[in-house]
Write an enzyme that holds these catalytic residues in place. Structure first.
Site, PDB file in Angstrom:
ATOM      1  N   ALA A 240     -10.302 -65.052 -17.165  1.00 25.54           N
ATOM      2  CA  ALA A 240     -11.824 -64.850 -17.142  1.00 25.54           C
ATOM      3  C   ALA A 240     -12.579 -65.444 -15.745  1.00 25.54           C
ATOM      4  O   ALA A 240     -13.675 -65.109 -15.743  1.00 25.54           O
ATOM      5  CB  ALA A 240     -12.646 -65.320 -18.485  1.00 25.54           C
ATOM      6  N   LYS A 241     -11.943 -66.165 -15.056  1.00 24.01           N
ATOM      7  CA  LYS A 241     -12.427 -66.770 -13.958  1.00 24.01           C
ATOM      8  C   LYS A 241     -13.851 -67.462 -14.057  1.00 24.01           C
ATOM      9  O   LYS A 241     -14.848 -66.739 -13.403  1.00 24.01           O
ATOM     10  CB  LYS A 241     -12.240 -65.802 -12.883  1.00 24.01           C
ATOM     11  CG  LYS A 241     -10.693 -65.607 -12.382  1.00 24.01           C
ATOM     12  CD  LYS A 241     -10.616 -64.844 -11.303  1.00 24.01           C
ATOM     13  CE  LYS A 241      -9.210 -64.380 -11.146  1.00 24.01           C
ATOM     14  NZ  LYS A 241      -8.677 -63.104 -12.290  1.00 24.01           N
TER      15      LYS A 241
END
Ligand SMILES: O=c1ccn([C@@H]2O[C@H](COP(=O)(O)O)[C@@H](O)[C@H]2O)c(=O)[nH]1
Length: 272
Positions: free
Chosen positions: A95-96
């Site tokens: 998901a960074k």
């Protein structure tokens, strides 16, 4: 999951393969589009066909968020399916994320508590207070971007400040943070020549390595310079495996490609 449980699984399966579940409705077999949840049905078929060859699955959340509420529900069903049927498998929410502390706390709850992933990828750019909330969960991990696989990695990550490249400073400074033993790092397979330097800074950490397969990185080069005594690598392939075929035999072909990589890994482990 602890890192020793992950290492144990790697030894048992003779694999350190992470399969990326980046589902694009334009690329999956047409008959699945007639089902109630095509993304989940696709993932389930891929997982059923490959779970004995992989130690990790990594859905990239972009591919779910793009489909709104239905996409998020497919992500939820996928992680529940994995946790219920294959609790030994390590899971990554790619998901960074990363934001000011109270916002990161909510991101961490969403992925590590509510969805119950083993780990989530985070960006280091906002610093310590943006990452530490992800490190508060026992037996869970934050996987921080260090040196990414894309061309743009050279825009900032390799720039020198105070005589040292940024990615090295990210690695060094993050080691001083609270619960840093729960950190892992992303290093692109396309940057194999950097692994020796990276291992000098984080000799024991797990590295998540995307970029083999569709992006052209070399598994053997990464292993040569990046492997440590307890293997310490999770090599990701997404498109190369899940879209090995766009026909009705997609799961079978995904298995064939996963097996080809697992056999290469098994041979590398034998000589390690
Ligand atoms: O440096 C990075 C960080 C993340 N990724 C992600 O990994 C997969 C790679 O997919 P392939 O189809 O095997 O190329 C994808 O989800 C990326 O967003 C990366 O490639 N590089």
């Amino acid at each position: 999951m602890t890192t020793s449980q992950l290492t144990q699984q790697i030894r048992q399966k003779k694999s350190f393969l992470c399969i990326g579940l980046d589902v694009d409705l334009n690329k999956i077999p047409k008959h699945l589009l007639e089902t109630e949840d095509p993304i989940f049905e696709f993932n389930k078929a891929i997982i059923d066909a490959t779970h004995d060859l992989a130690v990790c699955y990594k859905p990239n959340t972009a591919f779910y968020e793009a489909y709104g509420l239905k996409g998020w529900q497919s992500l939820e069903k996928t992680i529940h399916y994995l946790n219920e049927n294959h609790p030994e498998i390590f899971t990554i929410a790619d998901a960074k994320r990363g934001d000011i502390g109270n916002t990161s706390t909510m991101y961490a709850k969403a992925f590590l508590e509510d969805l119950n992933f083993d780990s989530v990828t985070v960006a280091p750019y906002m610093g310590k207070d943006s990452v530490e909330p992800f490190l508060q969960f026992e037996n869970k991990h934050a996987i921080m971007l260090a040196l990414t696989s894309n061309e743009g990695a050279f825009d900032f990550q390799t720039l020198e400040a105070h005589g040292k490249e940024l990615y090295k400073q990210v690695l060094e400074i993050s080691k001083t943070w609270k619960n840093s033993e729960r950190l892992m790092y992303v290093v692109g397979a396309t940057k194999a020549e950097y692994f020796t330097e990276i291992r000098k800074i984080v000799p024991d950490s797990f590295l998540l390595v995307p970029g083999v397969g569709a992006q052209g990185g070399s598994l053997s080069e990464v292993c040569k310079y990046g492997m440590n005594d307890h293997v310490g690598l999770l090599i990701n392939s997404s498109r190369g495996i899940i879209y090995a075929s766009a026909e009705n035999d997609f799961a079978e072909k995904a298995r064939e490609e996963a097996m080809r990589i697992q056999e290469e890994m098994s041979a590398i482990l034998l000589n390690h």
